[in-house]
Scaffold this motif. Structure first.
Motif, PDB file in Angstrom:
ATOM      1  N   GLU A   1      31.736  65.530  61.701  1.00 42.93           N
ATOM      2  CA  GLU A   1      32.408  65.805  61.195  1.00 42.93           C
ATOM      3  C   GLU A   1      33.049  65.439  59.506  1.00 42.93           C
ATOM      4  O   GLU A   1      33.826  65.831  59.182  1.00 42.93           O
ATOM      5  CB  GLU A   1      33.482  64.810  61.821  1.00 42.93           C
ATOM      6  CG  GLU A   1      33.793  64.968  63.777  1.00 42.93           C
ATOM      7  CD  GLU A   1      34.676  66.544  63.491  1.00 42.93           C
ATOM      8  OE1 GLU A   1      35.732  66.903  63.059  1.00 42.93           O
ATOM      9  OE2 GLU A   1      34.143  67.391  63.863  1.00 42.93           O
TER      10      GLU A   1
ATOM     11  N   GLN B   1      33.145  66.166  55.982  1.00 50.04           N
ATOM     12  CA  GLN B   1      32.849  67.291  54.767  1.00 50.04           C
ATOM     13  C   GLN B   1      32.842  67.042  53.589  1.00 50.04           C
ATOM     14  O   GLN B   1      32.777  68.143  52.911  1.00 50.04           O
ATOM     15  CB  GLN B   1      33.968  68.116  55.485  1.00 50.04           C
ATOM     16  CG  GLN B   1      33.849  68.640  57.544  1.00 50.04           C
ATOM     17  CD  GLN B   1      32.719  69.814  57.160  1.00 50.04           C
ATOM     18  OE1 GLN B   1      32.609  71.041  56.955  1.00 50.04           O
ATOM     19  NE2 GLN B   1      31.960  69.349  58.368  1.00 50.04           N
TER      20      GLN B   1
ATOM     21  N   ARG C   1      35.975  74.110  57.163  1.00 46.36           N
ATOM     22  CA  ARG C   1      34.768  73.141  58.433  1.00 46.36           C
ATOM     23  C   ARG C   1      33.550  74.118  58.413  1.00 46.36           C
ATOM     24  O   ARG C   1      33.505  74.729  58.935  1.00 46.36           O
ATOM     25  CB  ARG C   1      35.305  72.015  59.237  1.00 46.36           C
ATOM     26  CG  ARG C   1      36.605  70.972  59.239  1.00 46.36           C
ATOM     27  CD  ARG C   1      36.376  70.561  60.814  1.00 46.36           C
ATOM     28  NE  ARG C   1      36.413  71.767  61.414  1.00 46.36           N
ATOM     29  CZ  ARG C   1      36.835  71.603  62.693  1.00 46.36           C
ATOM     30  NH1 ARG C   1      35.860  70.090  63.804  1.00 46.36           N
ATOM     31  NH2 ARG C   1      36.187  72.449  63.881  1.00 46.36           N
TER      32      ARG C   1
END
Length: 660
Positions: free
Chosen positions: A139, A141, A198
């Motif tokens: 998660e 980034q 993402r």
């Protein structure tokens, strides 16, 4: 069990037409939706009813779920088929369809969510025991962290949009120096395509094959795999050629891969058609890439080898019925190959093309040849949607026979009015590497010199056919009364001088003299004089006698341009008007122009900057892809005519340079 009475297809183009064919065969009503750009499209004309849903940009029409649902209710459709692309993998849309009391012809929203993010999907697959490519799917980034993970994995690495597919937001970084720019580009493209920037990072395998498994599950706990497709031949990470079964596939590997795909589907409670995509390494090991929770563009090759209609399966399963067949009842029969016909210029980095299809002709269809298309002659390929013209599918008893069918079908496919990739596909189909099934995801890169050869000047024979067609079209009469007069002068031959120019800003010119005589004509081109005669039919068929040989070709004129289809090849020339003067300079040294309409999404230099030839300067977004334009020469940037966010037209000057 629910009963489907009428299906609304929340999509456009060939998939909309494809779903309508099956729905109509099953006795169901069909409803099309269309934007301002699609009012006269084939899928609209094919439907029982059609509803306008907004302006041409997808975000103002096809991507607004409420408009789709409203159209279904207004027309009495009780089921919605999302096709592929647009809202097909949108869990919120699937929820909204169900909440409206309609049937969503696709998987449950929970399954779409489970596979909607590549990172989350990989974590889930790891838990289910499905093998993964080494990579980072977290998660966090932060750019610095991503750069560090890339270094840990080892270059080259593949940066992929977590939320998307279809090659959007996918970039390769070969070194740490390349990584920041590749990451920024991937994030921009992901944000523009999916609203989510993402990314995940994976090891870029040296010579992998892209092999995917077609899975199908029902609401009764049954799940099967309908074997595999090899989709290794790709450009810009988008598939160009697909075939089933995968050439040389070991039956044991096929079984393991199929079982892994079924395990993946069952792990998320899947229902309907789905595709589990793998990278197959040279040692037979394979790694999960992603799951597409929808029907795939390449589904026809699976239909051809199994004898099943996958859209019919979708409709049956969506209505609550069981799968039509068990795993033991499914068998492979023969070999199928699909190629995607795109409006694009392979010689210019597969740059998408826009324009009107002045002429479109496909081979005769039957058991061995199938064409899925959503366009006809006269239709436009616009900047708003994918530039795919059609899918050409062939089938035969084995791969060598199917390849021969493909070569013949491509030779009979004709596209005029804009650049298309038919010659490139023909080069692939006849290449020794393809014939021997030496496939991997860098097939095009490895054989680029063979597949994208330098342009060859037209021969004297080709120029003679171009000129004969023009002469016959003039003699047959047209809008210009001077075209209808004969060429004979009393006691003297009459000579008509014609000038043709090859495509491109630096295309060479060729002067041809056509001498009229009672028995026909003689054509003088490139130092040769050839006797010619013939007849030009209203459909463009040119039946000619050329230097004593009988020749048949197709001659298509659109404006000042002529396309000649001859001996399986496509030739394009422009008729030069001697009174128009030199053609305008549309670019070249010292100027950078837009190769297509689009939106400026990044400026990579500032005014006054010193650049070198080939240095990235500006990024355009068109047809859902980023296109990086580079400096045409060494020098200094003198001006930037547009800012980020502005729309530009094809051919306009974007950046000015002062050479030196």
């Amino acid at each position: 069990m629910s009963r489907i009475t009428s299906v609304l297809i929340a999509n456009r183009g060939e998939i909309a037409a494809r779903v309508m064919r099956t729905a109509r065969r099953m006795g169901l009503g069909t409803v099309a939706v269309y934007s301002d750009a699609d009012a006269n499209a084939l899928h609209v004309a094919s439907a029982d009813q059609a509803v306008h849903i907004g302006p041409a940009p997808a975000r103002e029409s096809y991507l607004i779920g409420a408009k789709i649902i409203e159209a279904a209710k207004a027309t009495g459709a009780n089921a919605i088929h999302p096709g592929y692309g647009f809202l097909s993998e949108n869990a919120g849309f699937a929820d909204a369809v169900a909440a409206a009391g309609l049937i969503f012809i696709g998987p449950p929203a929970s399954a779409i969510r489970a596979m909607g993010g590549k990172s989350e999907a990989k974590a889930l697959m790891e838990t289910a025991g499905v093998p993964l490519v080494p990579g980072y799917h977290g998660e966090d980034q932060d750019d610095a962290l991503l750069a560090g993970e890339a270094a840990r994995i080892g270059f080259p690495v593949l940066i992929k949009a977590s939320a998307g597919g279809g090659g959007k937001g996918m970039k390769v970084a070969n070194s740490a120096d390349e990584f920041p720019a590749a990451l920024a580009s991937a994030k921009r493209e992901a944000k523009a395509s999916f609203g989510d920037d993402r990314v995940l990072i994976e090891k870029y395998l040296a010579r992998p094959r892209h092999v995917e498994i077609q899975v199908f599950a029902d609401s009764h706990g049954n799940c099967v795999y309908l074997f595999e497709r090899d989709c290794s031949i790709q450009r810009r990470h988008q598939k160009v050629v697909e075939e089933a079964p995968a050439p040389g596939m070991d039956p044991a590997v096929r079984a393991r891969m199929g079982q892994a795909a079924v395990a993946a589907a069952k792990a998320i409670g899947y229902v309907g058609a789905g595709t589990v995509e793998f990278l197959l390494d040279t040692d037979g090991s394979f790694y999960f890439m992603e799951m597409n929770t929808r029907l795939q563009v390449e589904h026809p090759v699976t239909e051809k080898i199994t004898g099943q209609d996958l859209v019919e399966w979708q409709l049956l399963v969506a209505a609550g019925g069981p799968l039509p067949l068990t795993q033991e009842q499914l068998t492979i029969n023969g070999h199928a190959i699909e190629v995607r016909l795109y409006a694009e210029d392979p010689a210019k980095g597969f740059l998408p093309q826009t324009g009107t299809l002045a002429h479109l002709r496909f081979p005769e269809q039957g058991d061995h040849v199938r064409v899925d298309t959503g366009v006809r002659t006269g239709d436009a390929i616009s900047i708003f949607y994918d530039p795919m013209i059609a899918k050409l599918i062939v089938w035969d008893k084995d791969r060598p026979s199917a390849v021969r069918r493909l070569e013949k079908a491509l030779a009979e496919t004709e596209v005029a009015g804009l650049n298309a990739n038919v010659p490139f596909l023909s080069a692939v189909a006849s290449h020794p590497g393809f014939l021997s099934a030496d496939l991997d995801t860098r097939f095009i890169e490895r054989y680029e010199a063979d597949l994208l050869p330098a342009s060859v000047a037209p021969s004297a024979e080709v120029l003679a056919l171009f000129s004969l067609g023009l002469t016959l079209s003039r003699r047959s009469g047209g809008n210009d009364p001077w075209d209808a007069v004969g060429g004979l002068l009393l006691n003297l031959p009459a000579v008509d001088s014609i000038e043709w120019r090859e495509p491109g800003e630096e295309g060479a010119s060729h002067k041809v003299d056509v001498t009229w005589a009672r028995a026909g004509f003689t054509v003088t081109a490139i130092g040769r004089t050839l006797p010619v005669s013939g007849r030009l039919a209203t459909d463009g068929t040119l039946s000619a006698s050329l230097d004593g040989r009988k020749v048949t070709a197709r001659w298509v004129r659109w404006g000042d341009h002529v396309t000649l289809f001859h001996a399986g090849g496509t030739h394009n020339l422009t008729l030069v008007d001697p009174h128009a003067g030199a053609h305008a300079d549309h670019g070249g040294h010292g100027r950078l122009t837009a190769p297509m309409p689009g939106k400026v999404i990044a400026l990579l230099v500032e005014e006054g900057a010193t650049v070198t030839k080939g240095q990235p300067v500006i990024v355009l977004e068109a047809m859902k892809m980023e296109h990086t334009l580079k400096a045409p020469s060494d020098g200094t940037v003198t001006h930037l005519r547009f800012q980020v966010g502005e729309q530009v037209s094809e051919g306009v000057e974007l950046v000015g340079f002062e050479a030196g």
